[in-house]
Design an enzyme around this catalytic site. Sequence first.
Site, short mmCIF file in Angstrom:
data_model
loop_
_atom_site.label_atom_id
_atom_site.label_comp_id
_atom_site.label_asym_id
_atom_site.label_seq_id
_atom_site.Cartn_x
_atom_site.Cartn_y
_atom_site.Cartn_z
N GLU A 184 -4.69 -8.93 1.06
CA GLU A 184 -4.85 -9.10 2.66
C GLU A 184 -7.02 -9.17 2.34
O GLU A 184 -7.27 -8.13 1.77
CB GLU A 184 -4.71 -7.21 3.44
CG GLU A 184 -3.57 -7.10 4.10
CD GLU A 184 -2.83 -5.33 4.46
OE1 GLU A 184 -4.13 -5.06 4.24
OE2 GLU A 184 -1.96 -5.83 4.20
N GLU A 213 1.00 -1.27 -0.12
CA GLU A 213 0.44 0.03 0.03
C GLU A 213 1.01 1.42 0.49
O GLU A 213 1.28 1.94 0.59
CB GLU A 213 -0.99 0.13 1.63
CG GLU A 213 -1.98 -1.26 1.53
CD GLU A 213 -3.12 -0.81 1.97
OE1 GLU A 213 -2.69 0.23 3.23
OE2 GLU A 213 -3.94 -1.41 2.11
C1 GAL Z 1 -4.29 -2.14 5.66
C2 GAL Z 1 -2.75 -2.31 5.98
C3 GAL Z 1 -2.60 -2.85 6.80
C4 GAL Z 1 -3.11 -2.45 8.56
C5 GAL Z 1 -4.67 -2.61 7.57
C6 GAL Z 1 -5.80 -2.25 8.58
O1 GAL Z 1 -4.72 -0.96 4.34
O2 GAL Z 1 -1.80 -2.96 4.64
O3 GAL Z 1 -1.26 -3.05 7.66
O4 GAL Z 1 -3.74 -1.10 8.53
O5 GAL Z 1 -5.03 -1.77 6.78
O6 GAL Z 1 -6.84 -2.71 8.38
#
Ligand code: GAL
Length: 807
Positions: free
Chosen positions: A512, A437
């Site tokens: 994620e 990100e």
């Molecule tokens: C994502 C990020 C993670 C964490 C997560 C929380 O955007 O890559 O490290 O912050 O969000 O929702």
Amino acid sequence: MKRTALLILAAVTFAASLPAQTPRKHALLDEGWKFHLGHAADASTDFNFTIANLFSKTGKATGTAIDPTFDDQSWTSITLPHDWAVALPFENSDNADVLGHGYKPVGGLYPRNSIGWYRKAFTIVPADSGKRFSVQFDGVFRDCQVWMNGFYLGRNESGYVGFEYDITDYIRFTQENVLVVRVDASQYEGWFYEGAGIYRHVWLNESESVHIPSGGVFFHSKVTGGEATVSVHTTVVNDGLKDEWVSVQTYITDRNGKVITKSEEEGSSFVPAQAGIRSHVELTLKNAHLWSLEDPYLYKVVNVVRQNGRVIDQDRQRLGVRTVVIDAATGLSLNGKRIKIQGVNCHQDHAGVGLAQPDYLHYYRIRRLQELGVNAYRTSHHAPTPELLDACDSLGMLVLDEARLLSSSREYQDQFRRLIERDRNHPSVFLWSIGNEEGYAQTNSIGKRIALSMLALQRQYDSTRTSTYAADLGNVFTGVNEVIPIRGFNYREKHVVAYHRDHPGQPIVGTEMGSTVTTRGIYAIDSVKGYLPDQDITAPWWASTAEAWWPLAAENDWFMGGFVWTGFDYRGEPTPFQWPNISSHFGIMDVCGFPKNIYYYYQSWWTNKDVLHISPHWNWKGREGRNIDVWVNSNADQVELFLNGKSLGKKAMVRNRHLQWSVPYRAGTLAAVATKQGRTFRTQVQTTDAPYALELSTERTTVLADGRDAAVVDVLVKDKRGREVPDAGNLVRFSVQGDARVIGVGNGDPSSHEPDQCAPGAWQRSLFNGKCQVIIQTGKTVGAIRLEATGEGLRPAAVTIQATAEK
Ligand code: GAL
């Protein structure tokens, strides 16, 4: 370093035994450290660090704690690994990074808490004066400078990648040597709890001048039919002042150390002083025993360096023979078998201890994940602890190994190189990630150029794997996504189908996914305490529930699967709340590893176990007659629910979903009866009485009396009839008899401000929704260790673990 020779050695295959051990030593330097906080903005409380003009003369350290004669008797005695942030009290702040880091007062706003000084005295005997020595740090958070006997060794900025310094020239053979480390945690690297201090192992390495350096061996294998060809690349360096002649021989042994094959003994090669050579050999393993998730078999690759027939170095590493294929249409295959990634993201943080995790905890956490059905682990967003990768190799868990930052600057290319050189021999590592990100770069041409540089470096140091990048982007194909071999999706699963349609040749992985926010054992939003319902209901705007992403991944072959954000809760990122909420809610398990209800959703569809789980608990005094949403997670064909013996109806289970009933509350027994392929199994929740007796449990019956081993003890409370009380909040006190100490306590309450670290003899923790956890670490005395738990009005409990001699 000059590369002077490339030796190609032919393989011969006959049994032989390994040479006896070598002069090489790799000794832990974790014990006997002294620690003191310094100050980032006040030289007088920072042992004069900034005003001592340290770099005007080599070895100049007078007037500072770097001076070997400095008296550190009043400093705190500690054993590594150590995380000083975990012991600090929480402090409210409006600052977003302080919130992100779990309201621990460390970082630029807290100069008084952000410098840590470490000192370690040790001896080296004169008989070893011909050897080379180095100190190896596996991970320090962060930006640290290191001195030996007042002489400067170097500076390491990364809070995650390890480093090593040669100390040979600075050793005192007739008196103590003093290693001093100043750690500066004023800057963060991430936006989550990152700890502070020397939180991984430190080693003292000893070798001959000619030796195989760290990262100097790279091996990989190709499997054809039942046969594996193992390529071994070995670097030998000569750190001495004299030219030498040496030979290298490579062996492969089975997991028990029996030699299966070895390369031919060759004539000696010339290794000039201050230079090195590389050799390459290919060895064949007939009927190779492959490394897989179910059977993570590990061979050993042993490289032996000889000089005039004498063994002068020997490097042993574990080898897992496996093939990984990633295909845009069919996803991931391991040894030819398709594997859907049932992964989790994890930060390196556990209840009680923060980042300072005994090796055992890594195994503990990986086993908890495997019970849930996890087969892959993303090390978000940094280089992992070496022992975590050892655990993944041993237990059969795939790893997506991530670089800290998308950057091609010299500093970060160097960090990425060190990460690859350190981790590329681990069979568990199946893919690299070059970043996460990066909103300033990921969609533009700068991001694309950085990615191309990082990918080139990755191929240079490991041509056997490829990379992904975790993009929080939908159907976007500019910048990094244009060049990344495997497209990573952070959330935005709604766009995955369109992206695949438009780019069918690019494999897709969910870097994620999901990210339901839940608090264990809570069934209503409480924005004051910062609690969320423990059901698959609430997800931040950028994320989704489990049921929104997993069916999509499960049902499409081209979707490699994904990594849930996250496996365990971690300190910091208390999304969607703020103070007093200090810890995240993203975990499938809480920060102790206690399952939340969503655990059973994933377990239903990620394992072949018979899963049948009812939530919530059935203690709703005062809510008689009101409807309660009852969720049943199962992988049965159908489930019938009963309240106090009366059927509430039978429902068919749809694959990758859950079942739900609305049940008017009456105290008693809520039971579920499942049928699966003609078999029946049942479970129930019951209204309990008041807490009556404490109960302790641990997976360990024996531990090693090595001063390092640890045991995790779970605490719960039962009513008079032996039923676990799910909403108990009693305060529990702990005491230990025998040679062991408590090193941390936790309970998974994301808003608890109780200390995770207590004064000796004063260890205590409240239960949170019926549970808390204690972590104990062994001393060095063989014998029984007894942990006792007491609580007001509760029958006490104890658990005994035997500390046994080291094998
Ligand atoms: C994502 C990020 C993670 C964490 C997560 C929380 O955007 O890559 O490290 O912050 O969000 O929702």
